[in-house]
Write an enzyme that holds these catalytic residues in place. Sequence first.
Site, PDB file in Angstrom:
ATOM      1  N   HIS A 136      -1.306   0.588  -9.670  1.00  0.00           N
ATOM      2  CA  HIS A 136      -2.055  -0.405  -8.881  1.00  0.00           C
ATOM      3  C   HIS A 136      -2.636  -1.512  -9.773  1.00  0.00           C
ATOM      4  O   HIS A 136      -3.830  -1.784  -9.759  1.00  0.00           O
ATOM      5  CB  HIS A 136      -3.167   0.279  -8.074  1.00  0.00           C
ATOM      6  CG  HIS A 136      -3.487  -0.454  -6.799  1.00  0.00           C
ATOM      7  ND1 HIS A 136      -3.691   0.177  -5.607  1.00  0.00           N
ATOM      8  CD2 HIS A 136      -3.619  -1.782  -6.534  1.00  0.00           C
ATOM      9  CE1 HIS A 136      -3.946  -0.722  -4.678  1.00  0.00           C
ATOM     10  NE2 HIS A 136      -3.905  -1.920  -5.218  1.00  0.00           N
TER      11      HIS A 136
ATOM     12  N   GLU B 156      -2.592   7.937  -4.208  1.00  0.00           N
ATOM     13  CA  GLU B 156      -3.051   7.406  -5.500  1.00  0.00           C
ATOM     14  C   GLU B 156      -4.541   7.609  -5.734  1.00  0.00           C
ATOM     15  O   GLU B 156      -5.000   7.611  -6.878  1.00  0.00           O
ATOM     16  CB  GLU B 156      -2.717   5.912  -5.619  1.00  0.00           C
ATOM     17  CG  GLU B 156      -3.546   5.011  -4.691  1.00  0.00           C
ATOM     18  CD  GLU B 156      -3.218   3.541  -4.881  1.00  0.00           C
ATOM     19  OE1 GLU B 156      -2.032   3.203  -4.987  1.00  0.00           O
ATOM     20  OE2 GLU B 156      -4.174   2.738  -4.925  1.00  0.00           O
TER      21      GLU B 156
ATOM     22  N   ARG C 220       0.864  -1.181   0.000  1.00  0.00           N
ATOM     23  CA  ARG C 220       0.000   0.000   0.000  1.00  0.00           C
ATOM     24  C   ARG C 220       0.903   1.235   0.000  1.00  0.00           C
ATOM     25  O   ARG C 220       1.975   1.228   0.596  1.00  0.00           O
ATOM     26  CB  ARG C 220      -0.907   0.031   1.237  1.00  0.00           C
ATOM     27  CG  ARG C 220      -2.109  -0.895   1.154  1.00  0.00           C
ATOM     28  CD  ARG C 220      -3.167  -0.410   0.149  1.00  0.00           C
ATOM     29  NE  ARG C 220      -4.310  -1.294   0.091  1.00  0.00           N
ATOM     30  CZ  ARG C 220      -4.450  -2.318  -0.754  1.00  0.00           C
ATOM     31  NH1 ARG C 220      -3.503  -2.602  -1.630  1.00  0.00           N
ATOM     32  NH2 ARG C 220      -5.547  -3.056  -0.728  1.00  0.00           N
TER      33      ARG C 220
HETATM   34  P1  NAI Z   1      -1.485 -11.456   4.352  1.00  0.00           P
HETATM   35  O1  NAI Z   1      -2.404 -10.975   5.428  1.00  0.00           O
HETATM   36  O2  NAI Z   1      -1.580 -12.863   3.874  1.00  0.00           O
HETATM   37  O3  NAI Z   1       0.029 -11.212   4.800  1.00  0.00           O
HETATM   38  C1  NAI Z   1       0.488 -10.040   5.368  1.00  0.00           C
HETATM   39  C2  NAI Z   1       1.693 -10.409   6.221  1.00  0.00           C
HETATM   40  O4  NAI Z   1       2.296  -9.197   6.679  1.00  0.00           O
HETATM   41  C3  NAI Z   1       1.323 -11.229   7.458  1.00  0.00           C
HETATM   42  O5  NAI Z   1       2.101 -12.411   7.498  1.00  0.00           O
HETATM   43  C4  NAI Z   1       1.633 -10.299   8.625  1.00  0.00           C
HETATM   44  O6  NAI Z   1       2.110 -10.993   9.767  1.00  0.00           O
HETATM   45  C5  NAI Z   1       2.728  -9.437   8.013  1.00  0.00           C
HETATM   46  N1  NAI Z   1       2.933  -8.165   8.703  1.00  0.00           N
HETATM   47  C6  NAI Z   1       2.026  -7.366   9.317  1.00  0.00           C
HETATM   48  N2  NAI Z   1       2.638  -6.303   9.870  1.00  0.00           N
HETATM   49  C7  NAI Z   1       3.958  -6.443   9.600  1.00  0.00           C
HETATM   50  C8  NAI Z   1       5.108  -5.667   9.899  1.00  0.00           C
HETATM   51  N3  NAI Z   1       5.020  -4.536  10.625  1.00  0.00           N
HETATM   52  N4  NAI Z   1       6.316  -6.096   9.455  1.00  0.00           N
HETATM   53  C9  NAI Z   1       6.420  -7.250   8.744  1.00  0.00           C
HETATM   54  N5  NAI Z   1       5.370  -8.026   8.427  1.00  0.00           N
HETATM   55  C10 NAI Z   1       4.156  -7.619   8.842  1.00  0.00           C
HETATM   56  O7  NAI Z   1      -1.679 -10.430   3.146  1.00  0.00           O
HETATM   57  P2  NAI Z   1      -1.333 -10.651   1.610  1.00  0.00           P
HETATM   58  O8  NAI Z   1      -2.475 -11.279   0.919  1.00  0.00           O
HETATM   59  O9  NAI Z   1       0.004 -11.263   1.493  1.00  0.00           O
HETATM   60  O10 NAI Z   1      -1.264  -9.107   1.113  1.00  0.00           O
HETATM   61  C11 NAI Z   1      -0.324  -8.204   1.633  1.00  0.00           C
HETATM   62  C12 NAI Z   1      -0.725  -6.802   1.230  1.00  0.00           C
HETATM   63  O11 NAI Z   1      -0.576  -6.657  -0.180  1.00  0.00           O
HETATM   64  C13 NAI Z   1      -2.213  -6.465   1.472  1.00  0.00           C
HETATM   65  O12 NAI Z   1      -2.446  -6.007   2.801  1.00  0.00           O
HETATM   66  C14 NAI Z   1      -2.484  -5.369   0.484  1.00  0.00           C
HETATM   67  O13 NAI Z   1      -2.243  -4.118   1.105  1.00  0.00           O
HETATM   68  C15 NAI Z   1      -1.426  -5.617  -0.610  1.00  0.00           C
HETATM   69  N6  NAI Z   1      -2.041  -5.992  -1.886  1.00  0.00           N
HETATM   70  C16 NAI Z   1      -1.732  -5.258  -2.992  1.00  0.00           C
HETATM   71  C17 NAI Z   1      -2.294  -5.566  -4.213  1.00  0.00           C
HETATM   72  C18 NAI Z   1      -1.947  -4.807  -5.473  1.00  0.00           C
HETATM   73  O14 NAI Z   1      -2.646  -4.961  -6.485  1.00  0.00           O
HETATM   74  N7  NAI Z   1      -0.893  -4.015  -5.473  1.00  0.00           N
HETATM   75  C19 NAI Z   1      -3.277  -6.656  -4.342  1.00  0.00           C
HETATM   76  C20 NAI Z   1      -3.470  -7.414  -3.123  1.00  0.00           C
HETATM   77  C21 NAI Z   1      -2.888  -7.058  -1.944  1.00  0.00           C
END
Ligand code: NAI
Length: 328
Positions: A294, A262, A233
């Site tokens: 995005h 954005e 993000r």
């Molecule tokens: P997820 O929930 O499976 O994994 C997120 C991981 O980040 C978790 O393992 C969590 O423990 C970890 N985390 C949380 N706070 C942290 C910190 N301070 N330091 C290190 N790790 C931390 O989420 P997923 O599906 O992997 O997605 C991650 C992010 O990607 C989403 O929250 C979303 O913002 C972004 N995203 C972007 C997209 C795009 O089109 N650019 C599409 C889908 C998601």
Amino acid sequence: MPELRLFSTKPYDRVGFDRVDSPVERVYLEPRLALDTVGLADGAPAVCVFVNDDVSAPVIEALAAGGTRCVALRCAGFNNVNLDAAERHGITVVRVPAYSPNAVAEHTIALILALNRRIHRAYNRVRDGNFSLDGLVGFDLAGKTAAVIGTGKIGTIVARLLWHLRCRVLAVDDFHDEHLVGLGVEYVPLERALAESDVITLNCPLTDETHHLVDAAAIERMRPGVMIVNTGRGALIDTEAAIDGLKSGRVGSLALDVYEEEGELFFEDRSQEIIGDDVFARLLTFPNVLVTAHQAFLTREALDAIATTTLANVEAVLAGEPCPNTVP
Ligand code: NAI
């Protein structure tokens, strides 16, 4: 038949949603959900929104007054929703926790490879009949250290792909993925990841804790010439600090699929407009910055999965059945 009004829809959204066989009636709206458009939801039991729709407390209040009971996010992140307000007004918020983590992970790797080898510049040069190689020097990824911040669904795939590219992979996350550990990925504190990495990719969610995770102080601790990649993000990075880092050369290159402001820019054709965001405009002047708007999620498989899960979520909520994808 329950009705779902979908805000901020584009042709590719409609194709995905129209392909799904569901009793939920779909009404596609082009405007973004905001206080001045919320009236379009009047009478709809459910609305569907995307990453830059405004689902703040006043909008939720207006949705509830119009009879909406369900807000269905067609994305994973929910940082644009005021969950307290939703709970206060009895609105259930659902999301699509995983549609295609591969799509985002593969785009992350595409950005790393393209930026490193200056593909974005080479493409324009060759089309312009300029076959000079000056300024296109990259580095071998093999043997370099890459840090993945956040090894959830997306980050684990990014880490695995980087491992296959023969990088030394560091990971930062309180939760350790055993498969990654088995491959030799090393979980380290953030400080160490910042200090030791040639490439840093942000794959964690945006929270109070991760807001401006990459700021001036963090950049100061990174290796000179580091590549930073953000497909998480926008506000994970303090953009002005990144610009200072690029100007001083401490940041060697920057790839962004997301940008903190954005909402004012992305998902629309603004090619006939003057960009009013000076910070964003400055970013675009750097030859070593690569921005996509995005689009990391944008694959056929992801769009189909998003539509299928969203419609199933809405059907369950409106039928009063438990929905596993309820937020939080
Ligand atoms: P997820 O929930 O499976 O994994 C997120 C991981 O980040 C978790 O393992 C969590 O423990 C970890 N985390 C949380 N706070 C942290 C910190 N301070 N330091 C290190 N790790 C931390 O989420 P997923 O599906 O992997 O997605 C991650 C992010 O990607 C989403 O929250 C979303 O913002 C972004 N995203 C972007 C997209 C795009 O089109 N650019 C599409 C889908 C998601």
